[in-house]
Scaffold this active site. Structure first.
Site, mmCIF file in Angstrom:
data_model
loop_
_atom_site.group_PDB
_atom_site.id
_atom_site.type_symbol
_atom_site.label_atom_id
_atom_site.label_comp_id
_atom_site.label_asym_id
_atom_site.label_seq_id
_atom_site.Cartn_x
_atom_site.Cartn_y
_atom_site.Cartn_z
ATOM 1 N N CYS A 105 -1.754 -60.868 -16.472
ATOM 2 C CA CYS A 105 -2.605 -59.686 -16.597
ATOM 3 C C CYS A 105 -1.714 -58.459 -16.694
ATOM 4 C CB CYS A 105 -3.519 -59.587 -15.370
ATOM 5 S SG CYS A 105 -4.628 -58.173 -15.426
ATOM 6 N N HIS A 147 -11.534 -63.888 -18.552
ATOM 7 C CA HIS A 147 -10.569 -63.043 -17.825
ATOM 8 C C HIS A 147 -10.965 -61.566 -17.942
ATOM 9 C CE1 HIS A 147 -6.295 -61.957 -16.593
ATOM 10 N NE2 HIS A 147 -6.753 -60.824 -17.085
ATOM 11 N N GLU A 148 -11.275 -61.146 -19.168
ATOM 12 C CA GLU A 148 -11.611 -59.734 -19.388
ATOM 13 C C GLU A 148 -12.974 -59.386 -18.786
ATOM 14 O OE1 GLU A 148 -9.251 -57.873 -20.239
ATOM 15 O OE2 GLU A 148 -7.961 -59.501 -20.887
ATOM 16 N N HIS A 151 -12.729 -58.484 -15.261
ATOM 17 C CA HIS A 151 -12.279 -57.105 -15.022
ATOM 18 C C HIS A 151 -13.466 -56.150 -14.888
ATOM 19 C CE1 HIS A 151 -7.914 -57.024 -15.117
ATOM 20 N NE2 HIS A 151 -7.866 -57.750 -16.220
HETATM 21 NI NI NI Z 1 -6.209 -58.764 -16.921
#
Ligand code: NI
Length: 191
Positions: A105, A147-148, A151
């Protein structure tokens, strides 16, 4: 314009991002351009708005560089044109077997760990022209989106690790927190 990437420890990375409304639409083209430029400069394949200081539900993903990777030979065609913007995404479902992939990341430099996630997703989102899509993704495509998407929920990939792994990483993570680390791209560390 390249924006400094917020480092682990910045509260914005732990905040659930706000939905994008009509009021945000005028600033979006510039934000998207800046996010793409920032991601490219940092050699990233995905970047979410909170990572550059905007608590908004948008992320970008550019997997074109992976088209050259022989591991992805059989999906090179799809990778070669995968440069997308995801606005107000909603994860409808995640299905299939969990598989491990070594994630990193941009907000947590120099840390890479295997993370287990489900193989397939069904995602509702708007593209940069605000056209709505309901689309299935799998494998590496699903992985980057998961993953995004995390966030936007204030979740980081390290949250998915075992407490044992987290303990091992503790020293390294606190160095990131305090900015005691060399990074090749522009970052902003929490004070
Ligand atoms: Ni990330």
């Amino acid at each position: 314009m390249i924006l400094p990437i917020r480092a682990l420890g910045d509260p914005i990375l732990r905040t659930k991002a706000k939905e994008i409304t009509d009021a945000d639409k005028d600033m979006l083209p510039e934000l998207i351009e800046n996010m793409r430029e920032t991601m490219k400069k940092a050699n990233g394949i995905g970047l979410a708005a909170p990572q550059v200081g905007y608590s908004l539900r948008i992320f970008v993903a550019d997997l074109r560089v992976l088209a050259q990777d022989e591991d992805y030979e059989d999906i090179a065609d799809v990778l070669a044109s995968f440069n997308k913007v995801f606005i107000n995404p909603i994860m409808i479902e995640e299905t299939g077997t969990e598989w491990k992939f070594n994630e990193g990341c941009l907000s947590i430099p120099d840390v890479r760990e295997d993370v287990a996630r489900k193989e397939n997703i069904l995602l509702l989102y708007q593209d940069e022209n605000f056209v709505e899509h309901e689309e299935r993704f799998s494998g590496i495509f699903a992985r980057v989106i998961q993953h995004e998407y995390d966030h936007l929920e204030g979740i980081l990939f390290i949250d998915h690790l075992s407490s044992f792994k987290k303990k091992i990483l503790k020293g390294k993570l606190s160095k990131i927190n305090t900015g005691n680390i060399q990074v090749s791209y522009s970052m902003r560390f929490p004070k």
